[in-house]
Write a protein that holds these residues in place. Structure first.
Motif, PDB file in Angstrom:
ATOM      1  N   ILE A   1     -12.936 -29.795  13.515  1.00  0.00           N
ATOM      2  CA  ILE A   1     -14.312 -29.440  13.143  1.00  0.00           C
ATOM      3  C   ILE A   1     -15.224 -30.636  13.397  1.00  0.00           C
ATOM      4  CG2 ILE A   1     -15.827 -28.617  11.311  1.00  0.00           C
ATOM      5  CD1 ILE A   1     -13.627 -26.633  11.916  1.00  0.00           C
ATOM      6  N   GLY A   2     -16.390 -30.351  13.892  1.00  0.00           N
ATOM      7  CA  GLY A   2     -17.365 -31.407  14.124  1.00  0.00           C
ATOM      8  C   GLY A   2     -18.703 -31.083  13.498  1.00  0.00           C
TER       9      GLY A   2
ATOM     10  N   TYR B   1     -28.692 -29.746  11.410  1.00  0.00           N
ATOM     11  CA  TYR B   1     -27.278 -30.109  11.452  1.00  0.00           C
ATOM     12  C   TYR B   1     -26.439 -28.849  11.658  1.00  0.00           C
ATOM     13  CZ  TYR B   1     -28.280 -34.864   9.992  1.00  0.00           C
ATOM     14  OH  TYR B   1     -28.739 -36.170   9.951  1.00  0.00           O
ATOM     15  N   TYR B   2     -25.526 -28.949  12.598  1.00  0.00           N
ATOM     16  CA  TYR B   2     -24.645 -27.834  12.945  1.00  0.00           C
ATOM     17  C   TYR B   2     -23.188 -28.256  12.768  1.00  0.00           C
ATOM     18  CZ  TYR B   2     -28.777 -26.200  15.525  1.00  0.00           C
ATOM     19  OH  TYR B   2     -30.043 -25.797  15.892  1.00  0.00           O
ATOM     20  N   CYS B   3     -22.356 -27.303  12.430  1.00  0.00           N
ATOM     21  CA  CYS B   3     -20.927 -27.547  12.509  1.00  0.00           C
ATOM     22  C   CYS B   3     -20.339 -26.644  13.590  1.00  0.00           C
ATOM     23  CB  CYS B   3     -20.225 -27.314  11.178  1.00  0.00           C
ATOM     24  SG  CYS B   3     -20.423 -25.680  10.451  1.00  0.00           S
ATOM     25  N   ALA B   4     -19.227 -27.077  14.131  1.00  0.00           N
ATOM     26  CA  ALA B   4     -18.561 -26.319  15.177  1.00  0.00           C
ATOM     27  C   ALA B   4     -17.066 -26.528  15.070  1.00  0.00           C
ATOM     28  CB  ALA B   4     -19.053 -26.741  16.551  1.00  0.00           C
TER      29      ALA B   4
ATOM     30  N   ILE C   1     -17.833 -27.640  22.975  1.00  0.00           N
ATOM     31  CA  ILE C   1     -17.119 -26.552  22.310  1.00  0.00           C
ATOM     32  C   ILE C   1     -16.940 -25.398  23.295  1.00  0.00           C
ATOM     33  CG2 ILE C   1     -17.106 -24.990  20.332  1.00  0.00           C
ATOM     34  CD1 ILE C   1     -16.959 -27.998  19.639  1.00  0.00           C
ATOM     35  N   ALA C   2     -15.728 -24.867  23.339  1.00  0.00           N
ATOM     36  CA  ALA C   2     -15.449 -23.760  24.260  1.00  0.00           C
ATOM     37  C   ALA C   2     -16.270 -22.531  23.891  1.00  0.00           C
ATOM     38  CB  ALA C   2     -13.960 -23.427  24.234  1.00  0.00           C
TER      39      ALA C   2
ATOM     40  N   ASP D   1     -15.521 -19.502  23.597  1.00  0.00           N
ATOM     41  CA  ASP D   1     -14.919 -18.524  22.694  1.00  0.00           C
ATOM     42  C   ASP D   1     -14.570 -19.129  21.336  1.00  0.00           C
ATOM     43  OD1 ASP D   1     -11.464 -18.550  23.950  1.00  0.00           O
ATOM     44  OD2 ASP D   1     -12.938 -20.148  23.674  1.00  0.00           O
ATOM     45  N   GLU D   2     -15.099 -20.318  21.070  1.00  0.00           N
ATOM     46  CA  GLU D   2     -14.886 -20.923  19.756  1.00  0.00           C
ATOM     47  C   GLU D   2     -16.154 -20.759  18.913  1.00  0.00           C
ATOM     48  OE1 GLU D   2     -11.982 -21.146  19.292  1.00  0.00           O
ATOM     49  OE2 GLU D   2     -10.858 -22.583  20.474  1.00  0.00           O
ATOM     50  N   TYR D   3     -16.353 -21.635  17.911  1.00  0.00           N
ATOM     51  CA  TYR D   3     -17.305 -21.293  16.868  1.00  0.00           C
ATOM     52  C   TYR D   3     -18.365 -22.369  16.621  1.00  0.00           C
ATOM     53  CZ  TYR D   3     -13.461 -18.101  15.995  1.00  0.00           C
ATOM     54  OH  TYR D   3     -12.482 -17.156  16.145  1.00  0.00           O
ATOM     55  N   TRP D   4     -19.587 -21.866  16.409  1.00  0.00           N
ATOM     56  CA  TRP D   4     -20.709 -22.705  15.953  1.00  0.00           C
ATOM     57  C   TRP D   4     -21.280 -22.104  14.679  1.00  0.00           C
ATOM     58  CZ3 TRP D   4     -22.541 -27.316  17.660  1.00  0.00           C
ATOM     59  CH2 TRP D   4     -22.137 -27.752  18.924  1.00  0.00           C
TER      60      TRP D   4
END
Length: 124
Positions: A32-33, A92-95, A108-109, A111-114
């Motif tokens: 997670i970032g 601020y975002y997480c991914a 971030i790919a 098909d992954e998540y933001w």
């Protein structure tokens, strides 16, 4: 999906804790970032944490002030922000991504998540 929360308006020198709550995927498998983007500026990688919390990254711009952590039992990653400065003002975002390298680079790919972003405003 990811749900970021905890942003708000704070005076310089204050603190906030952001949360990134995950659902719908196997959270334990994901790095997670936290990222931020201020108006007119590029998105910046702030801090990342690997799936098993063996590796953490903190950007120089926030080192010593921000701390990332995760609670896999709660499917949540936190960003504790202290000694906030006006320059920290941003969305601020997480991914989440299964590959640490992609999170670390902010790539971030598809098909992954933001998460949807949470506004942090630091007044002087």
């Amino acid at each position: 999906q990811l749900q970021a929360s905890g942003g708000g308006l704070v005076q310089a020198g204050g603190s906030l804790r952001l949360s990134c709550a995950a659902s719908g995927f196997t959270f334990d498998d994901y790095a997670i970032g936290w990222f931020r983007q201020a108006p007119g500026k590029e998105r910046e990688v702030i801090s990342c944490i690997s799936s098993a919390d063996r590796t953490r990254y903190v950007a120089d711009s926030v080192k010593g002030r921000f701390t990332i952590s995760r609670d896999n039992a709660k499917n949540t990653v936190y960003l504790q922000m202290s000694s906030l400065k006006p320059d920290d003002t941003a969305v601020y975002y997480c991914a989440a991504d299964r590959l640490w390298s992609r999170v670390r680079l902010g790539a971030i790919a598809r098909d992954e998540y933001w998460g949807q972003g949470t506004q942090v405003t630091v007044s002087s």
